[in-house]
Design an enzyme around this catalytic site. Structure first.
Site, mmCIF file in Angstrom:
data_model
loop_
_atom_site.group_PDB
_atom_site.id
_atom_site.type_symbol
_atom_site.label_atom_id
_atom_site.label_comp_id
_atom_site.label_asym_id
_atom_site.label_seq_id
_atom_site.Cartn_x
_atom_site.Cartn_y
_atom_site.Cartn_z
ATOM 1 N N CYS A 18 -18.462 -38.945 19.771
ATOM 2 C CA CYS A 18 -19.542 -39.385 18.876
ATOM 3 C C CYS A 18 -19.555 -40.904 18.777
ATOM 4 O O CYS A 18 -18.706 -41.573 19.347
ATOM 5 C CB CYS A 18 -19.298 -38.815 17.485
ATOM 6 N N TRP A 24 -21.787 -35.748 18.868
ATOM 7 C CA TRP A 24 -21.766 -34.861 20.044
ATOM 8 C C TRP A 24 -20.808 -33.748 19.638
ATOM 9 O O TRP A 24 -19.586 -33.953 19.608
ATOM 10 C CB TRP A 24 -21.273 -35.631 21.263
ATOM 11 N N ASN A 73 -14.857 -39.734 14.918
ATOM 12 C CA ASN A 73 -15.031 -39.446 16.336
ATOM 13 C C ASN A 73 -13.675 -38.980 16.859
ATOM 14 O O ASN A 73 -12.687 -39.691 16.730
ATOM 15 C CB ASN A 73 -15.491 -40.703 17.087
ATOM 16 N N GLY A 74 -13.617 -37.782 17.426
ATOM 17 C CA GLY A 74 -12.352 -37.268 17.960
ATOM 18 C C GLY A 74 -12.220 -35.789 17.628
ATOM 19 O O GLY A 74 -13.181 -35.135 17.249
ATOM 20 N N LYS A 118 -25.064 -37.232 40.886
ATOM 21 C CA LYS A 118 -26.176 -37.981 40.275
ATOM 22 C C LYS A 118 -27.383 -37.072 40.088
ATOM 23 O O LYS A 118 -28.009 -37.043 39.037
ATOM 24 C CB LYS A 118 -26.539 -39.183 41.161
ATOM 25 N N GLU A 149 -20.978 -37.846 45.368
ATOM 26 C CA GLU A 149 -21.519 -38.679 44.291
ATOM 27 C C GLU A 149 -23.036 -38.536 44.210
ATOM 28 O O GLU A 149 -23.607 -38.420 43.120
ATOM 29 C CB GLU A 149 -21.128 -40.141 44.497
ATOM 30 N N HIS A 176 -19.080 -23.655 58.212
ATOM 31 C CA HIS A 176 -18.128 -22.664 57.672
ATOM 32 C C HIS A 176 -18.641 -22.040 56.379
ATOM 33 O O HIS A 176 -17.853 -21.650 55.525
ATOM 34 C CB HIS A 176 -16.770 -23.347 57.439
ATOM 35 N N GLU A 190 -26.727 -34.410 37.301
ATOM 36 C CA GLU A 190 -26.585 -34.801 35.893
ATOM 37 C C GLU A 190 -27.859 -35.398 35.312
ATOM 38 O O GLU A 190 -28.059 -35.358 34.105
ATOM 39 C CB GLU A 190 -25.400 -35.731 35.687
ATOM 40 N N ARG A 216 -23.555 -41.849 23.169
ATOM 41 C CA ARG A 216 -22.252 -41.195 22.972
ATOM 42 C C ARG A 216 -22.405 -39.805 22.382
ATOM 43 O O ARG A 216 -21.424 -39.068 22.265
ATOM 44 C CB ARG A 216 -21.372 -42.038 22.066
ATOM 45 N N LYS A 251 -21.583 -40.308 27.411
ATOM 46 C CA LYS A 251 -21.190 -41.402 28.302
ATOM 47 C C LYS A 251 -19.691 -41.460 28.524
ATOM 48 O O LYS A 251 -19.220 -41.769 29.602
ATOM 49 C CB LYS A 251 -21.664 -42.744 27.737
HETATM 50 C C1 AGP Z 1 -20.810 -40.152 35.958
HETATM 51 O O1 AGP Z 1 -22.179 -40.299 36.302
HETATM 52 C C2 AGP Z 1 -20.606 -39.211 34.805
HETATM 53 N N1 AGP Z 1 -21.311 -39.670 33.687
HETATM 54 C C3 AGP Z 1 -19.164 -38.818 34.573
HETATM 55 O O2 AGP Z 1 -18.789 -38.029 35.671
HETATM 56 C C4 AGP Z 1 -18.130 -39.954 34.423
HETATM 57 O O3 AGP Z 1 -17.928 -40.588 35.672
HETATM 58 C C5 AGP Z 1 -16.792 -39.328 33.982
HETATM 59 O O4 AGP Z 1 -16.992 -38.735 32.721
HETATM 60 C C6 AGP Z 1 -15.650 -40.334 33.893
HETATM 61 O O5 AGP Z 1 -15.944 -41.310 32.938
HETATM 62 P P1 AGP Z 1 -15.053 -42.661 32.943
HETATM 63 O O6 AGP Z 1 -15.305 -43.344 34.244
HETATM 64 O O7 AGP Z 1 -15.570 -43.444 31.766
HETATM 65 O O8 AGP Z 1 -13.624 -42.269 32.788
#
Ligand code: AGP
Length: 609
Positions: A2, A74, A100-101, A486, A482, A505, A489, A27, A604
């Protein structure tokens, strides 16, 4: 995970709280709330939904006061709802907390407090903190918070206000970030730096196990057993604009375009102009310690894990060191065989990812040397590591990691060369050549970005696909992973990255005329093999979107779409090749009307396991 924001000063708190929370929405954004102290009385306003919904509520029923705390959620414990939104209060309503936590022992604490007569209204872990403080309240809010937290297991960053002591905010953290900012006649508390950058760059990071008290005149920090802690004020150089969108429709697009300059900032001050010698001030590894390393383990999550996979290739190629990459959550729980000769490299944009932090603790417990590659100065993982190399990419607000990824790859590339030189396995002339290639890279990314309109047109055609396959070989394989992440997500389309050679395979069974296949046809010794994969896909009616550094006739004939990137060295091709894939995912997501900067279900920085 959060966002928390607090204000204490000589002005009305509410506008600052709302502005700060808006900047923290990445967040978490399933509910939001604020609390203020006005003439010694607590006022709370909170609701399910985003900050805009809270603003509407406050337009109807504003709350006043020059001290306040706020929260954007969150959900972890307790589904998103009005009653589960923060702030939470004790039985009397005189003590109010945002958190937060995760409080891991909240159930037993809740039972004990209920047995002691406390009445709970929510199903969250956070509410337990408010009642614990009430239970320990005996004149000093700071002491009551300290005693309460000494009973808590888990992670927290909290801010507390109370009618018992209406002139202050008490804060504390363990495992989740919390930063204090100092303005002219006001102070701020925030989960991250950009949320308060507009008002101050003078900050202190609260460390794990510390508690603080902020009044309009001063800030004091202690550890939980009451000993005062002297905190050094740091000056953050990020300008406020860099944390805003800068004219782009979304933070993600802005950050994709920032990559050339972000890489320039990553390199700046680290390569000597003439000799091309490499310097990392905070690496904290002597030449002897570097030579003592006999194995490298990269550990990370998500996109950062993909950077680690490229790192594995680069360290083996240039440092001639055995290397592997581990998912952080797997690494920390599977009794890894590491020792003082193992170098563990934690890669993390936020520096707060709980799984990666846990992996760092595990590596340190087994006497490994730990360095982190991180984008946030003073973050938990940076401070837990023996050494750190900051990517200096500036704040990355979009949930989808873009410039953090390419600057991570830049740091890893430099580290591999540095290790190769210190270990005497690459010559000075080779190192000078490799660094020269890197210095040219930013303008090549600018060239790659000029394909944006071509990519936007391709995205137009792919807005309705339901699946996609990304194929690559060698260092192109991590970029296939990657590119698929992208797309997943930000556009919610199922996509899979795969080693191109593995297609026969299994995944080849998926190919049909509805299946777009993105192929990293990067120059190098595997190029002909990749052409063969393109043939295989076309022979089954698949749609091929090729990323290539040559308008090669064979490829031009076969691919349905061709995106050209400038030529570069094989080692740097991953950094260049990911840029069109970032843009492709972005424009498909925009076409599909997705919330690009705050995709559903994502945050994030995942500061919970
Ligand atoms: C990346 O686009 C994602 N948002 C997610 O996979 C991110 O890379 C992952 O949560 C790791 O975050 P960090 O690099 O802040 O540790």
């Amino acid at each position: 995970m959060c966002g928390i924001f607090g204000y204490i000063g000589d002005k009305e708190a509410l506008p600052f709280l709302l502005e700060g929370l808006k900047k923290l929405e990445y967040r978490g954004y399933d509910s939001a709330g604020v609390a203020t102290l006005d003439k010694g009385k607590v006022f709370i306003s909170k609701c399910l939904g985003k900050i805009v919904d809270l603003e509407e509520l406050l337009r109807q029923k504003p709350i006043g006061g020059a001290i306040g705390i706020g929260h954007t959620r969150w959900a972890t414990h307790g589904r998103p709802s009005h009653i589960n939104s923060h702030p939470h209060e004790d039985c009397s309503g005189k003590i109010v907390v945002v958190h937060n936590g995760i409080i891991e022992n909240y159930l037993e604490l809740r039972r004990a407090l209920a047995d002691n007569g406390h009445k709970f209204t929510s199903t969250t872990d956070t509410e337990v903190i408010a009642h614990l403080i009430e239970d320990n309240m005996d004149g000093s809010l700071l002491k009551a918070v300290s005693k309460a937290l000494s009973q808590v297991k888990g992670s927290y960053a909290i801010a507390v206000i109370s009618e018992h002591e209406p002139g202050k905010i008490v804060i504390a953290r363990h495992g989740s970030p919390l930063i204090v900012g100092f303005g002219e006649k006001e102070s701020f508390v925030s989960s991250d730096i950009p949320a308060m950058l507009k008002y101050t760059g003078r900050i202190v990071h609260l460390e794990n196990g510390e508690i603080g008290e902020i009044t309009d005149k001063k800030f004091r920090a202690f550890n939980l057993d009451g000993r005062a802690v002297n905190k050094k004020v740091e000056l953050v150089s990020w300008d406020p604009e860099s944390a805003e969108k800068g004219g782009y429709s979304h933070f993600m697009l802005k950050e994709i375009h920032e990559q050339p300059n972000a890489i320039r900032k990553t390199i700046a001050g680290r390569i000597e102009a003439e000799s091309h010698k490499i310097h990392f001030d905070e690496l904290n590894l002597t030449d002897e310690e570097i030579r003592n390393v006999n194995r490298v383990v990269f550990t990370a999550c998500g996109t950062s894990w993909h950077a680690g996979l490229v790192g594995e290739y680069l360290f083996e190629q240039y440092a001639k060191l055995p290397a592997e990459v581990e998912y952080a959550a797997e690494f920390r729980y599977r009794h890894p065989i590491i020792d003082e000769k193992t170098l563990v490299i934690a890669i993390t944009q936020s520096g707060e990812t709980a799984d990666t932090l846990g992996a760092v603790w595990e590596a340190k417990a087994q006497n490994a040397k730990v360095i982190s590659i991180c984008n946030v100065v003073g973050s938990s993982i940076a401070r837990e590591s023996h050494g750190v190399v900051y990517t200096n990419a500036g704040p990355e607000i979009g949930v989808a990691s873009t410039k953090a990824f390419t600057t991570q790859l830049t740091v890893i590339y430099l580290l591999a060369i540095l290790f190769g030189k210190r270990r005497g396995v690459i010559s000075d002339s080779e190192a000078v050549k490799l660094i020269g290639d890197l210095i040219e890279l930013p303008q090549k990314i600018e060239e790659a970005l000029r394909e944006e309109k071509v990519i936007e047109k391709i995205a137009e055609k792919l807005g309705k696909v339901t699946n996609a396959l990304y194929l690559g070989r060698g260092k192109g394989f991590p970029i296939a992973l990657e590119g698929a992440l992208k797309l997943k997500e930000v556009s919610y389309i199922h996509a899979e990255g795969y080693p191109a050679a593995e297609m026969k395979h299994g995944p080849i069974a998926l190919i049909d005329k509805k299946m777009p296949v993105v192929v990293l046809a990067l120059a190098g010794r595997r190029y002909d093999k990749i052409l063969g994969n393109v043939e295989e896909v076309k022979a089954r009616g698949g749609i091929v979107i090729a990323i290539a550094s040559d308008r090669d006739s064979a490829l031009t004939e076969k691919a349905d779409e061709l995106i050209i990137i400038p030529k570069t060295s094989e080692a740097l091709s991953p950094i260049l090749a990911v840029v069109p894939l970032q843009l492709l995912a972005y424009y498909i997501a925009v076409k599909r009307g997705c919330h690009v900067d705050q995709p559903r279900n994502l945050a994030k920085s995942v500061t919970v396991e």
